[in-house]
Write a protein that holds these residues in place. Structure first.
Motif, PDB file in Angstrom:
ATOM      1  N   LEU A 141      -1.086 -15.537 -33.512  1.00 40.34           N
ATOM      2  CA  LEU A 141      -1.377 -14.245 -34.128  1.00 40.34           C
ATOM      3  C   LEU A 141      -2.156 -13.362 -33.169  1.00 40.34           C
ATOM      4  N   SER A 142      -1.811 -12.086 -33.162  1.00 43.25           N
ATOM      5  CA  SER A 142      -2.517 -11.124 -32.311  1.00 43.25           C
ATOM      6  C   SER A 142      -3.244 -10.114 -33.189  1.00 43.25           C
ATOM      7  N   GLY A 143      -4.067  -9.288 -32.544  1.00 41.10           N
ATOM      8  CA  GLY A 143      -4.734  -8.219 -33.280  1.00 41.10           C
ATOM      9  C   GLY A 143      -3.737  -7.273 -33.907  1.00 41.10           C
ATOM     10  N   TRP A 144      -2.637  -7.031 -33.213  1.00 43.06           N
ATOM     11  CA  TRP A 144      -1.599  -6.151 -33.758  1.00 43.06           C
ATOM     12  C   TRP A 144      -1.004  -6.733 -35.041  1.00 43.06           C
ATOM     13  N   ASP A 145      -0.829  -8.060 -35.085  1.00 47.81           N
ATOM     14  CA  ASP A 145      -0.285  -8.693 -36.290  1.00 47.81           C
ATOM     15  C   ASP A 145      -1.156  -8.381 -37.501  1.00 47.81           C
ATOM     16  N   LEU A 146      -2.463  -8.457 -37.325  1.00 48.63           N
ATOM     17  CA  LEU A 146      -3.377  -8.210 -38.436  1.00 48.63           C
ATOM     18  C   LEU A 146      -3.375  -6.734 -38.836  1.00 48.63           C
ATOM     19  N   VAL A 147      -3.338  -5.837 -37.841  1.00 50.61           N
ATOM     20  CA  VAL A 147      -3.277  -4.405 -38.138  1.00 50.61           C
ATOM     21  C   VAL A 147      -1.990  -4.079 -38.884  1.00 50.61           C
ATOM     22  N   ALA A 148      -0.881  -4.627 -38.412  1.00 51.66           N
ATOM     23  CA  ALA A 148       0.407  -4.379 -39.060  1.00 51.66           C
ATOM     24  C   ALA A 148       0.409  -4.924 -40.490  1.00 51.66           C
TER      25      ALA A 148
END
Length: 335
Positions: free
Chosen positions: A224-231
């Motif tokens: 998981l990346s930071g982008w995954d959480l934002v999305a």
């Protein structure tokens, strides 16, 4: 303003369990012991759900069948359709694992306690809220596993003989037993609601810790990346906004009065964390449950914040006023 957006303490506790599992995941003998405790905890949870839900209330509310059918349609038809649309997003926008978690939350029944509380604050039809939320949970014990098997069969869950047996033993049998014993233990459950509520929530915290421990050991956070959480946050906000607007618009077009529209919006737009967490553990074998419940935890917090704002606003408005009515509900971004 700060109190309005204050996080729910229980959500904080859930996130603490996620953090604890990330730092100190259960392994070896501890993991084996927890797996056995989870079986008992999930059975206990669904026994309590059966003991709490009044079958008489559900039967008495059947006369308001148009409202109940509409809420069930939003819960088990509209939500799943929106979930499947979200799953069409490319992996570059939302990972397939998180998208499956969003679909899973869309297949869950409505909440009971919070739906009734918000309807009461907003001066809606509380009797109808009790009936429709209870009916949603009774049907959800059967419908949610079936919908998961049909729509998420590619995520490691299928209706094999072993899976069916697990669902029956861990979910249906305790729930039916609770319903059967309700005439004798209903009073006890009502008198000790706070204590049993603590056991209820404590069991869910244990389930969350165990599910995320398995996911952490399998390396979930590295995927998981930071982008995954934002999305994921963006997807949950859009999903909640869409459902709030659709439930309000359709209920008005079908001619429901203000009190009934309030009930339809709150009962038709909410998803049950208390039911979803233990169900995910039963339905998704291996490490799948950790990522599956992450969207549910986030969506649950969003729905509490937004519905609290809407309930206070509608409750403060004159009964004859259409200002800020459920047909023109503000989106989570503007609430």
């Amino acid at each position: 303003m700060l109190r309005r957006f204050r996080p729910d303490p229980y959500i904080v506790a859930l996130l603490t369990m996620v953090a604890l599992a990330s730092a100190l995941p259960a392994r070896g003998v501890v993991e084996d012991v927890l797996d056995q405790l989870i079986v008992v905890a999930i059975g206990f949870l669904f026994f309590l759900y059966g003991a709490r839900l009044s079958t008489e209330t559900v039967i008495a509310g059947i006369k308001h069948w148009r409202l109940h059918l509409l809420v069930l349609a939003f819960t088990f038809v509209l939500f799943p359709v929106l979930g499947l649309v979200i799953r069409l997003l490319p992996d570059a926008v939302l990972s397939s694992e998180l998208a499956a978690g969003v679909v899973f939350l869309c297949l869950l029944p409505s909440t009971v306690q919070s739906s009734i509380a918000f309807v009461s604050i907003a001066k809606g039809n509380v009797a109808a809220a009790i009936c429709t939320a209870s009916l949603s949970n009774v049907l959800g014990v059967v419908l949610t596993p079936v919908l998961v098997a049909v729509l998420l069969s590619d995520t490691g869950m299928s209706f094999s003989g072993g899976t069916v047996l697990k669902i029956v033993v861990q979910l249906l049998v305790p729930f039916a037993l609770g319903q059967a014993l309700r005439p004798w233990i209903g009073g006890f459950v009502g008198r000790h609601k706070k204590v049993l509520g603590l056991l209820d929530r404590g069991s869910i915290l244990l389930v969350v810790y165990t599910a995320f421990s398995g996911a952490v050991v399998a390396g979930v956070w590295s995927s998981l990346s930071g982008w995954d959480l934002v999305a994921l946050v963006a997807v949950c906000v859009v999903l909640l906004a869409a459902v709030l607007l659709i439930t309000g618009f359709v209920s008005r077009k079908l001619g429901f009065n203000r009190e009934d529209r309030i009930t339809i919006v709150f009962a038709g737009s909410k998803k049950s964390l208390a039911t979803g967490v233990p169900m995910a553990t039963v339905l998704f074998a291996g490490t799948g449950a950790g990522l599956v419940i992450l969207p549910l935890m986030l969506f649950h917090q969003l729905q509490l914040i937004v519905c609290a704002v809407l309930a206070r606003r509608w409750g403060a408005a004159p009964a004859s006023s259409d200002a800020d009515s459920p047909a023109t509900a503000p989106t989570p971004a503007t609430a």
